[in-house]
Scaffold this motif. Structure first.
Motif, short mmCIF file in Angstrom:
data_model
loop_
_atom_site.label_atom_id
_atom_site.label_comp_id
_atom_site.label_asym_id
_atom_site.label_seq_id
_atom_site.Cartn_x
_atom_site.Cartn_y
_atom_site.Cartn_z
N SER A 1 -37.62 22.21 32.70
CA SER A 1 -36.60 21.60 31.85
C SER A 1 -35.63 20.88 32.74
O SER A 1 -35.11 21.41 33.71
N ASN A 2 -35.37 19.60 32.42
CA ASN A 2 -34.46 18.79 33.23
C ASN A 2 -33.47 18.14 32.29
O ASN A 2 -33.67 17.04 31.82
N GLY A 3 -32.41 18.86 31.96
CA GLY A 3 -31.45 18.33 31.03
C GLY A 3 -32.04 18.14 29.65
O GLY A 3 -31.71 17.19 28.94
N GLY A 4 -32.94 19.00 29.25
CA GLY A 4 -33.57 18.87 27.95
C GLY A 4 -34.85 18.08 27.97
O GLY A 4 -35.50 17.92 26.96
N ASP A 5 -35.22 17.57 29.16
CA ASP A 5 -36.43 16.77 29.25
C ASP A 5 -37.65 17.67 29.41
O ASP A 5 -38.01 18.07 30.51
N CYS A 6 -38.27 18.00 28.28
CA CYS A 6 -39.41 18.91 28.32
C CYS A 6 -40.65 18.23 28.83
O CYS A 6 -41.68 18.86 29.00
N LEU A 7 -40.58 16.91 29.10
CA LEU A 7 -41.75 16.19 29.55
C LEU A 7 -41.66 15.87 31.04
O LEU A 7 -42.51 15.19 31.58
N HIS A 8 -40.62 16.34 31.71
CA HIS A 8 -40.46 16.09 33.14
C HIS A 8 -41.30 17.08 33.93
O HIS A 8 -41.38 18.25 33.60
N LEU B 1 -42.27 7.79 29.91
CA LEU B 1 -42.08 8.94 29.05
C LEU B 1 -43.28 9.14 28.12
O LEU B 1 -43.74 10.27 27.91
N LEU B 2 -43.81 8.05 27.59
CA LEU B 2 -44.99 8.15 26.74
C LEU B 2 -46.18 8.70 27.53
O LEU B 2 -46.93 9.54 27.03
N THR B 3 -46.34 8.24 28.75
CA THR B 3 -47.44 8.74 29.59
C THR B 3 -47.31 10.24 29.82
O THR B 3 -48.30 10.98 29.77
N ARG B 4 -46.10 10.73 30.04
CA ARG B 4 -45.90 12.17 30.23
C ARG B 4 -46.23 12.93 28.95
O ARG B 4 -46.80 14.03 29.01
N LEU B 5 -45.91 12.35 27.80
CA LEU B 5 -46.26 13.00 26.54
C LEU B 5 -47.78 13.09 26.39
O LEU B 5 -48.32 14.14 26.01
N ILE B 6 -48.46 11.99 26.68
CA ILE B 6 -49.92 11.97 26.59
C ILE B 6 -50.53 13.03 27.49
O ILE B 6 -51.45 13.77 27.09
N GLU B 7 -50.03 13.13 28.71
CA GLU B 7 -50.56 14.12 29.65
C GLU B 7 -50.24 15.54 29.19
O GLU B 7 -51.08 16.45 29.34
N LYS B 8 -49.07 15.74 28.64
CA LYS B 8 -48.71 17.08 28.16
C LYS B 8 -49.58 17.48 26.97
O LYS B 8 -49.85 18.67 26.75
N MET B 9 -50.07 16.48 26.23
CA MET B 9 -50.99 16.75 25.11
C MET B 9 -52.39 17.08 25.60
O MET B 9 -53.25 17.47 24.82
N GLY B 10 -52.65 16.89 26.90
CA GLY B 10 -53.93 17.26 27.47
C GLY B 10 -54.86 16.11 27.75
O GLY B 10 -56.04 16.31 28.03
N PHE B 11 -54.34 14.88 27.72
CA PHE B 11 -55.18 13.70 27.93
C PHE B 11 -54.67 12.88 29.11
O PHE B 11 -53.51 12.98 29.51
N ASP B 12 -55.54 12.04 29.63
CA ASP B 12 -55.12 10.98 30.53
C ASP B 12 -54.78 9.76 29.69
O ASP B 12 -55.33 9.57 28.60
N ARG B 13 -53.92 8.92 30.20
CA ARG B 13 -53.53 7.71 29.48
C ARG B 13 -54.75 6.84 29.17
O ARG B 13 -54.82 6.21 28.12
N GLU B 14 -55.73 6.83 30.07
CA GLU B 14 -56.92 5.99 29.89
C GLU B 14 -57.82 6.48 28.76
O GLU B 14 -58.71 5.76 28.32
N GLU B 15 -57.58 7.71 28.28
CA GLU B 15 -58.43 8.27 27.23
C GLU B 15 -57.97 7.89 25.83
O GLU B 15 -58.72 8.03 24.87
N LEU C 1 -35.81 8.33 22.75
CA LEU C 1 -35.76 9.62 23.44
C LEU C 1 -35.04 9.54 24.77
O LEU C 1 -34.46 10.52 25.22
N LEU C 2 -35.07 8.36 25.40
CA LEU C 2 -34.33 8.19 26.64
C LEU C 2 -32.82 8.31 26.41
O LEU C 2 -32.08 8.72 27.29
N VAL D 1 -31.96 12.86 24.51
CA VAL D 1 -32.86 13.74 25.25
C VAL D 1 -33.31 14.94 24.42
O VAL D 1 -34.48 15.34 24.47
N LYS D 2 -32.43 15.50 23.63
CA LYS D 2 -32.77 16.71 22.88
C LYS D 2 -33.88 16.45 21.86
O LYS D 2 -34.59 17.39 21.48
N SER D 3 -34.03 15.21 21.42
CA SER D 3 -35.06 14.90 20.42
C SER D 3 -36.47 14.94 20.99
O SER D 3 -37.45 14.86 20.23
N LYS D 4 -36.60 15.05 22.31
CA LYS D 4 -37.93 15.16 22.91
C LYS D 4 -38.65 16.41 22.42
O LYS D 4 -39.88 16.40 22.30
N TRP D 5 -37.89 17.45 22.12
CA TRP D 5 -38.52 18.66 21.60
C TRP D 5 -39.10 18.40 20.21
O TRP D 5 -40.15 18.95 19.85
#
Length: 249
Positions: A38-45, A129-143, A226-227, A230-234
């Motif tokens: 968690s980085n200031g509410g950034d759950c995708l960092h 930020l979108l790329t981090r969300l995609i990765e957190k969902m379990g995918f690579d951006r290229e997928e 979301l930038l 920050v809290k809305s990232k959750w």
């Protein structure tokens, strides 16, 4: 706090395995994830950490090649587009990118400054930020596949006007028809309204499931929002869980 490998739910792993199998993968990427903090509410960092990757091999099926050719033909059809006023100030047309056979498609609003320079969608701060969300969902951006409602940057990053969206929407509609995604995630109110009509504010409709020509659509906040909030990232991560459940089913 982030989750370690030991904390991963087995049901989530099964869901991911079935999704890849449905897409035709015969091998999976093995990724020992970085520590998520968690980085200031950034759950995708993510923190710097050990990461090991095994290259994923996906068979080139006749259908996926057909979709790839369909996208190439569509890009040629758009050409050096001068169909609306947005072409007057653009540097590069931003067509979209990703896996032509993707199960998950993201639709944003319009290219920004960095996207206009590079000719690629979501490559600025919001794109990171979108790329981090995609990765957190379990995918690579290229997928996945990423596109926008309009293909050219509006002046000063303003919202695209209704006539501009109307002019460009046929190309997005054709992209969706070619890719045939299992689920679409719209990013922000402009993309949501373009696909679903005026169904309400993004804060009211986010995380709910709608339909575009039979395809489930889950709206969420635009990464640029979301930038600033920050809290809305959750909340966006909760919306992503809805998408993952739809992919599983």
């Amino acid at each position: 706090m982030g989750r370690t490998v030991r904390d991963i739910d087995i049901s989530q792993l099964g869901m991911l395995f079935r999704f890849y199998e449905a897409l035709g993968f015969d091998r999976l990427a093995v990724d020992i994830p970085e520590k998520t903090v968690s980085n200031g509410g950034d759950c995708l960092h993510k923190e710097e950490g050990f990461k090991r990757e095994i290259e994923v091999s996906r068979p080139r099926t006749e259908e996926s090649l057909h979709k790839q050719e369909g996208l190439k033909r569509l890009r040629a059809e758009i050409g050096d587009c001068r169909r609306c006023r947005l072409s007057e100030g653009r540097t590069n047309l931003v067509f979209g990118e990703g896996n032509p056979d993707a199960g998950l498609m993201f639709v944003g609003e319009a290219p920004g400054e960095q996207e206009d320079r590079q000719g690629r969608p979501f490559v600025g701060r919001a794109g990171e930020l979108l790329t981090r969300l995609i990765e957190k969902m379990g995918f690579d951006r290229e997928e996945v596949y990423i596109a926008n409602t309009v293909k050219c940057r509006p002046p000063d990053n303003r919202n695209p006007l209704e006539d501009e969206i109307k002019t460009c929407m046929p190309f997005l509609e054709k992209q969706i028809a070619i890719i045939e995604p299992v689920v679409i995630m719209t990013l922000g109110s402009v993309a949501t309204k373009a696909l679903l009509g005026d169904i309400g504010s993004i804060s009211r409709v986010r995380g709910k499931t709608y339909r575009y020509k039979g395809i489930p659509v889950v709206p969420t906040f635009h990464p640029s929002y979301l930038l600033r909030n920050v809290k809305s990232k959750w909340l966006t991560w909760n919306d992503a869980q809805v998408v993952l459940k739809l992919l599983e089913s």
